[in-house]
Design a protein around this motif. Structure first.
Motif, PDB file in Angstrom:
ATOM      1  N   ARG A 105     -22.919  21.157  26.542  1.00 28.86           N
ATOM      2  CA  ARG A 105     -24.138  21.424  27.308  1.00 28.86           C
ATOM      3  C   ARG A 105     -25.042  22.413  26.577  1.00 28.86           C
ATOM      4  N   LEU A 106     -24.445  23.404  25.928  1.00 29.34           N
ATOM      5  CA  LEU A 106     -25.242  24.362  25.174  1.00 29.34           C
ATOM      6  C   LEU A 106     -25.970  23.676  24.018  1.00 29.34           C
ATOM      7  N   VAL A 107     -25.246  22.845  23.278  1.00 25.46           N
ATOM      8  CA  VAL A 107     -25.857  22.157  22.138  1.00 25.46           C
ATOM      9  C   VAL A 107     -26.945  21.201  22.606  1.00 25.46           C
ATOM     10  N   ARG A 108     -26.709  20.510  23.712  1.00 25.51           N
ATOM     11  CA  ARG A 108     -27.733  19.612  24.244  1.00 25.51           C
ATOM     12  C   ARG A 108     -29.005  20.380  24.583  1.00 25.51           C
ATOM     13  N   ALA A 109     -28.849  21.539  25.214  1.00 28.86           N
ATOM     14  CA  ALA A 109     -30.016  22.323  25.606  1.00 28.86           C
ATOM     15  C   ALA A 109     -30.717  22.942  24.408  1.00 28.86           C
ATOM     16  N   GLU A 110     -29.956  23.410  23.430  1.00 31.81           N
ATOM     17  CA  GLU A 110     -30.540  24.134  22.312  1.00 31.81           C
ATOM     18  C   GLU A 110     -31.188  23.218  21.275  1.00 31.81           C
ATOM     19  N   SER A 111     -30.521  22.145  20.927  1.00 34.18           N
ATOM     20  CA  SER A 111     -30.996  21.336  19.792  1.00 34.18           C
ATOM     21  C   SER A 111     -31.066  19.843  20.061  1.00 34.18           C
ATOM     22  N   GLY A 112     -30.632  19.398  21.247  1.00 36.47           N
ATOM     23  CA  GLY A 112     -30.597  17.958  21.488  1.00 36.47           C
ATOM     24  C   GLY A 112     -29.649  17.247  20.544  1.00 36.47           C
ATOM     25  N   PHE A 113     -28.611  17.962  20.080  1.00 39.12           N
ATOM     26  CA  PHE A 113     -27.590  17.440  19.163  1.00 39.12           C
ATOM     27  C   PHE A 113     -28.156  17.114  17.780  1.00 39.12           C
ATOM     28  N   ASN A 114     -29.250  17.750  17.404  1.00 42.28           N
ATOM     29  CA  ASN A 114     -29.850  17.544  16.087  1.00 42.28           C
ATOM     30  C   ASN A 114     -29.441  18.682  15.162  1.00 42.28           C
ATOM     31  N   PRO A 115     -28.581  18.427  14.167  1.00 42.76           N
ATOM     32  CA  PRO A 115     -28.133  19.504  13.272  1.00 42.76           C
ATOM     33  C   PRO A 115     -29.267  20.117  12.459  1.00 42.76           C
ATOM     34  N   ARG A 116     -30.379  19.392  12.305  1.00 47.83           N
ATOM     35  CA  ARG A 116     -31.504  19.883  11.498  1.00 47.83           C
ATOM     36  C   ARG A 116     -32.596  20.515  12.361  1.00 47.83           C
ATOM     37  N   ALA A 117     -32.305  20.752  13.617  1.00 49.00           N
ATOM     38  CA  ALA A 117     -33.326  21.282  14.527  1.00 49.00           C
ATOM     39  C   ALA A 117     -33.802  22.660  14.087  1.00 49.00           C
ATOM     40  N   ARG A 118     -35.127  22.871  14.192  1.00 48.20           N
ATOM     41  CA  ARG A 118     -35.738  24.167  13.904  1.00 48.20           C
ATOM     42  C   ARG A 118     -36.734  24.474  15.017  1.00 48.20           C
ATOM     43  N   SER A 119     -36.652  25.655  15.561  1.00 50.77           N
ATOM     44  CA  SER A 119     -37.591  26.038  16.610  1.00 50.77           C
ATOM     45  C   SER A 119     -38.826  26.690  15.993  1.00 50.77           C
ATOM     46  N   HIS A 120     -39.879  26.827  16.801  1.00 51.90           N
ATOM     47  CA  HIS A 120     -41.092  27.484  16.307  1.00 51.90           C
ATOM     48  C   HIS A 120     -40.845  28.948  15.979  1.00 51.90           C
ATOM     49  N   ALA A 121     -39.784  29.512  16.579  1.00 52.68           N
ATOM     50  CA  ALA A 121     -39.453  30.917  16.314  1.00 52.68           C
ATOM     51  C   ALA A 121     -38.563  31.078  15.089  1.00 52.68           C
ATOM     52  N   ALA A 146     -27.219  26.747   4.777  1.00 55.62           N
ATOM     53  CA  ALA A 146     -25.890  27.182   5.212  1.00 55.62           C
ATOM     54  C   ALA A 146     -25.841  27.346   6.721  1.00 55.62           C
ATOM     55  N   ILE A 147     -26.922  27.850   7.304  1.00 57.17           N
ATOM     56  CA  ILE A 147     -26.957  28.049   8.757  1.00 57.17           C
ATOM     57  C   ILE A 147     -26.943  26.713   9.488  1.00 57.17           C
ATOM     58  N   MET A 148     -27.539  25.685   8.898  1.00 56.54           N
ATOM     59  CA  MET A 148     -27.628  24.393   9.571  1.00 56.54           C
ATOM     60  C   MET A 148     -26.408  23.501   9.352  1.00 56.54           C
ATOM     61  N   GLU A 149     -25.435  23.968   8.582  1.00 57.11           N
ATOM     62  CA  GLU A 149     -24.194  23.203   8.458  1.00 57.11           C
ATOM     63  C   GLU A 149     -23.534  23.122   9.836  1.00 57.11           C
ATOM     64  N   PRO A 150     -23.234  21.930  10.339  1.00 56.87           N
ATOM     65  CA  PRO A 150     -22.785  21.784  11.733  1.00 56.87           C
ATOM     66  C   PRO A 150     -21.594  22.650  12.120  1.00 56.87           C
ATOM     67  N   GLU A 151     -20.502  22.577  11.375  1.00 56.99           N
ATOM     68  CA  GLU A 151     -19.295  23.283  11.819  1.00 56.99           C
ATOM     69  C   GLU A 151     -19.462  24.802  11.817  1.00 56.99           C
ATOM     70  N   PRO A 152     -19.960  25.425  10.731  1.00 54.54           N
ATOM     71  CA  PRO A 152     -20.166  26.883  10.778  1.00 54.54           C
ATOM     72  C   PRO A 152     -21.174  27.290  11.847  1.00 54.54           C
ATOM     73  N   ASN A 153     -22.222  26.494  12.026  1.00 53.17           N
ATOM     74  CA  ASN A 153     -23.224  26.802  13.036  1.00 53.17           C
ATOM     75  C   ASN A 153     -22.610  26.792  14.431  1.00 53.17           C
ATOM     76  N   LEU A 154     -21.814  25.773  14.701  1.00 60.66           N
ATOM     77  CA  LEU A 154     -21.164  25.661  16.009  1.00 60.66           C
ATOM     78  C   LEU A 154     -20.198  26.808  16.247  1.00 60.66           C
ATOM     79  N   ARG A 155     -19.394  27.109  15.259  1.00 59.70           N
ATOM     80  CA  ARG A 155     -18.402  28.162  15.445  1.00 59.70           C
ATOM     81  C   ARG A 155     -19.063  29.518  15.659  1.00 59.70           C
TER      82      ARG A 155
END
Length: 223
Positions: A105-121, A146-155
């Protein structure tokens, strides 16, 4: 000779549906086949080959049931994501002590499950980590890639949320601190203000779909 010929097909006939069901199960979902089985206890020294087979089949059925309860199979269909991503999210949440359902649910809200998501901030990846926060959580996150790598980002994101849950002992406050920052939430609380900004509803849902756990990975928080 005729007696043996009649008994053998009967025995095979009893086992065939079980074997076919197991084959169909593995064909139905690559997630099950990709799971690493936990080390099995050593077999008794006098156990026959047939007993070993049925013990293995029983253990696999139990493992399948446990994975299903944990949401491993239902999550790809429920959230419209690949089994590989579902597996990565599930494992990262379990590793960090976070309820996997809350992780999804957190990932859905934050990025829509897109590992390459970037916010305006400037927040990045599946859990939308700010670069400074990401480096604070994991010194190896020295670049955007490095920040957008899925597993390290999730952890990192899941570990941070779990720390916030432990700090506030309240899931809503922990989510608000994740979204707004601990300083902003603490300031509102000191001034007697409600820090809510609508984010908790966005993550947790409403009505029958609302998440009702406490965020921690426990047996009671399984699907």
């Amino acid at each position: 000779m005729s007696s043996t010929a009649t008994r053998t097909p009967a025995r095979a006939g009893r086992r065939t549906p079980v074997l076919l069901a197991l084959v169909a199960l593995c064909a139905w979902t690559p997630v099950l086949c990709a799971q690493q089985a936990a080390p099995a206890p050593a077999a008794p020294a006098n156990e026959t080959a047939g007993q070993q087979f049925w013990r293995w089949l029983r253990d696999e059925a139990h493992r399948f049931t446990e994975l299903g309860r944990g949401g491993m199979f239902t999550s790809p269909m429920r959230y419209g994501i690949s089994p590989q991503l579902a597996r990565t999210i599930h494992r990262a949440a379990e590793t960090e002590g976070l309820d996997p359902e809350l992780g999804f649910r957190l990932v859905r809200a934050e990025s829509g499950f897109n590992p390459r998501a970037r916010s305006h901030a400037g927040a990045l990846g599946l859990t939308q980590l700010m670069p400074s926060t990401a480096r604070w959580l994991d010194r190896r996150m020295t670049s955007r890639e490095a920040i957008m790598e899925p597993e390290p980002n999730l952890r990192a994101g899941f570990g941070y949320l779990r720390r916030l849950i432990d700090k506030y002992q309240n899931l809503n406050l922990a989510l608000l601190a994740y979204n707004r920052g601990e300083g902003a939430v603490d300031r509102d609380l000191r001034r007697g203000r409600d820090p809510e900004n609508g984010y908790t509803r966005y993550v947790l849902g409403i009505g029958v779909e609302r998440y009702r756990g406490d965020g921690r990975r426990t047996a009671g928080n399984r699907e």
